[in-house]
Design a protein around this motif. Structure first.
Motif: not given
Lengths: 234, 422
Positions: B199-200, B262, A146-148, A206, A172, A208, A144, A169, B234
């Motif tokens: 998620s942020a 998550k 994340t924090q894109n 997010d 996925y 994947y 994953r 997600v 996170n």
């Protein structure tokens, strides 16, 4: 003449040994690494290993608990990596982060000033934000991202000529729950490539990274921040 | 966006909503019965040149309306809001554990009406930027200037079973959920309490961690045996610079923190959450904050994807010179908080007034102050200042203190007084 040659040879061996010792010292295997980041700095912790390893990343309270019980519960873990970049921003306060590599790893830490980095981004420079190289097991495997941020540049490269896709997600979940096959999703998805894939993140969601291989494969990814991404908050 | 496409979207947006009932059968007519549905008629006369329409009466929308009223006395200001009353979001967390009465957080829009701001209770289904029109459930409204301040959308559809079974969850990011969470908290007999963090980025980044701390304190005081767990999508508590402070607070309280979890499914029949890795987290009480997204209205109107693409100084749309975007729906470097939303609205009003030809000084750049609860008696402090172009200038944070708890109360009441006068 012979004496001179012998002396010269000894000198060369001595210099080579010293340089290797210095190199080994710089790249020595460590099992725990404490990284202190002064306020207003950001540390980029680069972790490398010759074989895939698991890393546990902890702040002080989690580390204290680990020291007492040996438990890594509550720590952030990354699995089967050979290379990893972890940024530690300390905008408000000093930060202390502990890295536990049970099989050992080499650490290289680069410190930058948060404001300088933001200035460089706003001037239009592209800066490495995160990255990893990990072994993906045979069959379908994923990681994953994340924090894109919208416009974040994402580059993915595989060691073999295999299909790669970046999924949101719900796609996925359709894959992992067997509602759709890898091929069905691959044929209908937008963010896909063979051996490599490069794109700008469409939004904050997010993603994947999903691959399918016959023998297992090494996947390396890097994300790059830029001015456009900085305008969405970094 | 082309007009025909927009009409299709609007039809889809409004269909099935309670609005359809209020409109008395417009939706029961076949599509071919009229060239345009009746609600696409203009409901106001043509604007005189200084009509400013605001979509969304939250912190930034109301702040914009008040400021513009002062700066542009002869402007026609129209606020479109779907809710009958304003409810202060930061108070939701207080209410969920009985620290505040709901009526203390509710304000009427009447003070705006008294200042000559027209407030219309309506849903907005679309914007036609080329035609300067907003399409509402009551009809079209033509504008000269537009502010989009629609806030965030909670993406329930990204948590399996949640759209079909909304009662499986209760959280403080919306009013109805807050009321239900309070009821569940009061009747909780003990067991595992799970706070699930998306998620942020999400609105009010410290909010989920404040919720965990206050729930833990509430149950301890009440003598209810509760294990409070934070399941976080996170890698660390948010915002990242506060990670260490939150973890220290959790350690002192005995709150269990689970990063990188998550949640993708709420299985209410079996009282468990399921993560993207297939792991199951059992609960006796759950408060799950769904992923925070931009309103689909933004993308469908061509203002940005997914958030409104605006200049961080003026909040003016990068595509349409007479449209502004502020608050949680805008793509800016600023924190998604009530405080920054308030100042974004204020600053955008200055630039809207300048655009309308008024002689107005440029406003000061945006800053944020926030006092997240570590308990009912102590708060942390965060302050961030940005430069005019959105570059972060300086940031400070401090450990939990009683003084900051008092500051938090003053912080919210000052914001509400500035917006509504009381």
């Amino acid at each position: 003449m012979n004496k001179l040659l012998t002396l010269f040879t000894v000198l060369i061996i001595f210099l080579l040994t010293c340089s290797r010792a210095i190199a080994d010292n710089q790249n020595s295997i460590e099992y725990e690494k404490k990284v202190f980041v002064e306020r207003e700095k950001v540390a980029f912790v680069e972790i490398t290993s010759d074989k895939p390893i698991d890393i546990f990343i902890m702040y002080t309270p989690q580390y204290n608990s680990y020291c007492k019980s040996g438990s890594t519960e509550g720590a952030f873990d990354v699995k089967s990596i050979t290379w990893y970049i972890y940024p530690i921003p300390a905008m408000f306060d000093d930060q202390t982060v502990f890295f536990i590599a049970k099989d050992g790893a080499r650490f290289n830490i680069t410190y930058e000033n948060v404001k300088d980095r933001i200035d460089r981004l706003f001037k239009g420079e592209a800066l490495l934000r995160s990255g990893a190289s990990a072994f993906f097991k045979k069959g379908i495997d994923s990681i994953r991202l994340t924090q894109n941020l919208p416009e974040l540049q994402i580059e993915i490269e595989a060691s073999e000529d295999i299909p790669i896709m970046a999924l949101k997600v719900m796609d996925y979940m359709a894959l992992t729950r067997g509602l759709k096959s890898f091929e069905e999703i691959y044929n209908n998805t937008v963010l896909k490539g063979k051996k490599s894939l490069s794109f700008r993140a469409p939004d904050f969601d997010d993603l994947y990274i999903v691959v399918k291989s016959e023998k297992g494969v090494n996947i390396k990814y890097k994300t790059w921040a830029n001015r456009e991404a900085a305008n969405s908050g970094c | 966006m082309k007009r025909r496409d927009a009409l299709k979207v609007i039809g889809g947006t409004f269909a099935g909503l309670t609005v359809a009932d209020r409109l008395g059968g417009y939706f029961t007519k076949p599509a071919y019965a009229e060239e345009k549905p009746a609600f696409h008629k203009d409901i106001l006369s043509a604007p005189g040149g200084k009509r400013v329409v605001i979509i969304g009466g939250g912190f930034s929308g109301v702040s914009f309306a008040n400021t513009l009223r002062e700066l542009a006395p002869d402007a026609e200001i129209i606020l479109l809001e779907k809710n009958p009353f304003f409810v202060s979001g930061p108070s939701h967390i207080d209410y969920s554990v009985g620290m505040k009465k709901l009526e203390d957080a509710v304000r009427s829009y009447y003070p705006l009406r008294e200042k000559g701001v027209k407030v219309i209770k309506t849903e907005v289904g679309g914007i036609l930027p080329e035609d300067n029109k907003v399409m509402t459930s009551k009809g079209n409204i033509t504008y000269n200037y537009l502010l989009v301040s629609t806030g965030i959308r909670l993406a329930d559809e990204e948590i399996l079973q949640l759209s079909e079974h909304p009662a499986y969850n209760a959280h403080s990011w919306e009013l109805e959920g807050t009321i239900e969470l309070r009821r569940r908290v009061e009747s909780f007999k003990g067991g595992k309490v799970v706070v699930s963090v998306p998620s942020a980025p999400f609105k009010c980044p410290p909010g989920p961690y404040e919720t965990a701390c206050l729930l833990d304190e509430f149950f301890k005081k009440k003598g209810v045996s509760a294990e409070v767990v934070v399941a976080d999508a996170n890698d660390k508590p948010q915002p990242p610079p506060l990670a260490q402070k939150w973890l220290t607070v959790f350690e002192k309280k005995g709150i269990k923190y689970m990063p990188n979890n998550k949640v993708v499914e709420v299985d209410g029949a079996n009282n468990q959450l399921v993560t993207d890795k297939g792991e199951k987290i059992k609960y006796d009480l759950v408060t799950l904050i769904p992923p925070n997204k931009a309103s689909t209205l933004i993308k469908e109107s061509g203002l940005g994807d997914p958030f409104a693409d605006v200049d961080p100084t003026t909040f003016k749309s990068k595509k349409f010179g007479n449209i502004f975007g502020t608050g949680d729906c805008a793509k800016t470097p600023y924190t998604k908080s009530a405080y920054t939303a308030f100042y974004e609205g204020k600053n955008a009003a200055h630039y809207a007034a300048i655009g309308m030809g008024y002689s107005v000084k440029e406003p000061v750049p945006i800053h944020n102050i926030c006092y997240p609860y570590a308990s009912s008696t102590e708060s942390l402090l965060i302050r961030v200042d940005w430069e005019k172009d959105g570059k972060m200038l300086k940031a400070t944070a401090d450990d939990p203190k009683t003084d900051y708890r008092d500051s938090r109360a003053a912080w919210e009441s000052t914001l509400l007084k500035s917006l509504f006068g009381a």
